[in-house]
Design an enzyme around this catalytic site. Structure first.
Site, PDB file in Angstrom:
ATOM      1  N   CYS A 149      69.228  31.212  51.297  1.00 17.73           N
ATOM      2  CA  CYS A 149      70.471  31.064  51.309  1.00 17.73           C
ATOM      3  C   CYS A 149      71.158  30.944  49.832  1.00 17.73           C
ATOM      4  O   CYS A 149      70.475  30.274  49.138  1.00 17.73           O
ATOM      5  CB  CYS A 149      71.139  30.002  52.113  1.00 17.73           C
ATOM      6  SG  CYS A 149      72.979  29.486  51.961  1.00 17.73           S
TER       7      CYS A 149
ATOM      8  N   CYS B 161      72.803  27.321  49.130  1.00 17.36           N
ATOM      9  CA  CYS B 161      71.892  26.028  49.059  1.00 17.36           C
ATOM     10  C   CYS B 161      70.531  25.988  48.958  1.00 17.36           C
ATOM     11  O   CYS B 161      69.771  25.135  49.150  1.00 17.36           O
ATOM     12  CB  CYS B 161      72.351  25.063  50.634  1.00 17.36           C
ATOM     13  SG  CYS B 161      71.697  25.852  52.005  1.00 17.36           S
TER      14      CYS B 161
ATOM     15  N   CYS C  52      74.444  29.891  57.473  1.00 13.83           N
ATOM     16  CA  CYS C  52      73.194  29.121  57.099  1.00 13.83           C
ATOM     17  C   CYS C  52      73.289  27.544  57.859  1.00 13.83           C
ATOM     18  O   CYS C  52      74.391  27.152  57.948  1.00 13.83           O
ATOM     19  CB  CYS C  52      73.175  28.647  55.588  1.00 13.83           C
ATOM     20  SG  CYS C  52      72.133  27.449  55.093  1.00 13.83           S
TER      21      CYS C  52
ATOM     22  N   CYS D 272      74.019  24.629  55.109  1.00 11.21           N
ATOM     23  CA  CYS D 272      75.511  24.621  54.524  1.00 11.21           C
ATOM     24  C   CYS D 272      76.612  25.372  55.286  1.00 11.21           C
ATOM     25  O   CYS D 272      77.775  25.005  54.622  1.00 11.21           O
ATOM     26  CB  CYS D 272      75.226  25.216  53.036  1.00 11.21           C
ATOM     27  SG  CYS D 272      75.033  26.928  52.851  1.00 11.21           S
TER      28      CYS D 272
ATOM     29  N   CYS E 211      71.713  41.568  60.292  1.00 11.12           N
ATOM     30  CA  CYS E 211      72.444  42.360  59.441  1.00 11.12           C
ATOM     31  C   CYS E 211      72.891  41.486  58.292  1.00 11.12           C
ATOM     32  O   CYS E 211      73.920  40.710  58.724  1.00 11.12           O
ATOM     33  CB  CYS E 211      73.308  43.139  59.812  1.00 11.12           C
ATOM     34  SG  CYS E 211      73.919  44.501  58.819  1.00 11.12           S
TER      35      CYS E 211
END
Length: 153
Positions: free
Chosen positions: A58, A61, A107, A110, A130
């Site tokens: 991510c 984070c 995510c 976060c 995707c």
């Protein structure tokens, strides 16, 4: 209280102060996708053609979201994966924006927008995660993955 994923990563959300710091590092384009649930244009993402071994994390984070070994060429114009790094690292939620029903990928640490998942991928899962390149940070194989938000700051 710390929540840990089965693969040993801290899933505790960033504190207000940590989040403020993490968001301050984002570009305008990254903010539009990660925080405002936007989408980058197809075929322009910097990670689309990446074939290096490693992990896609991510951008906000640092939580590992996808392994390079699950990446495949979908022809859609966005990096696509058959499965997450750890199922606990992603949250799925129904998205009815733009007059269609899709499943959004967030995510789990976060809550930032990553992309969408579709049931038209290859074996072994039949799923196509995707993802926007701009939502990801690539960590080459052999480099340390941050276990916590504090390690990523």
């Amino acid at each position: 209280m710390t929540t840990q994923s089965p693969t040993g990563f801290d899933l505790s959300p960033p504190t207000v102060e940590q989040r403020r710091h993490l968001e301050s590092r984002l570009t305008h384009e990254e903010r539009a996708v990660l925080l405002e649930h936007g989408t980058e244009a197809p075929h322009c993402g910097t990670l689309l053609g990446n074939k290096e071994p490693g992990t896609y994390c991510c951008k906000l984070c640092g939580l590992p979201l996808f392994k390079a070994g699950t990446k495949f060429e979908s022809g859609t114009g966005w990096p696509s994966f058959t499965a997450p790094y750890d199922n606990a690292h992603v949250k799925l939620r129904q998205d009815t924006s733009y007059g269609m029903t899709r499943v959004e990928i967030l995510c789990a640490r976060c809550g930032s927008h990553q992309g969408h998942v579709f049931p038209d991928g290859p074996p072994p899962t039949g799923m196509r995660f995707c993802i926007n390149s701009i939502s990801l940070n690539f960590v080459a194989e052999g480099e340390a993955l941050p276990k916590t938000v504090a390690e990523y700051e």
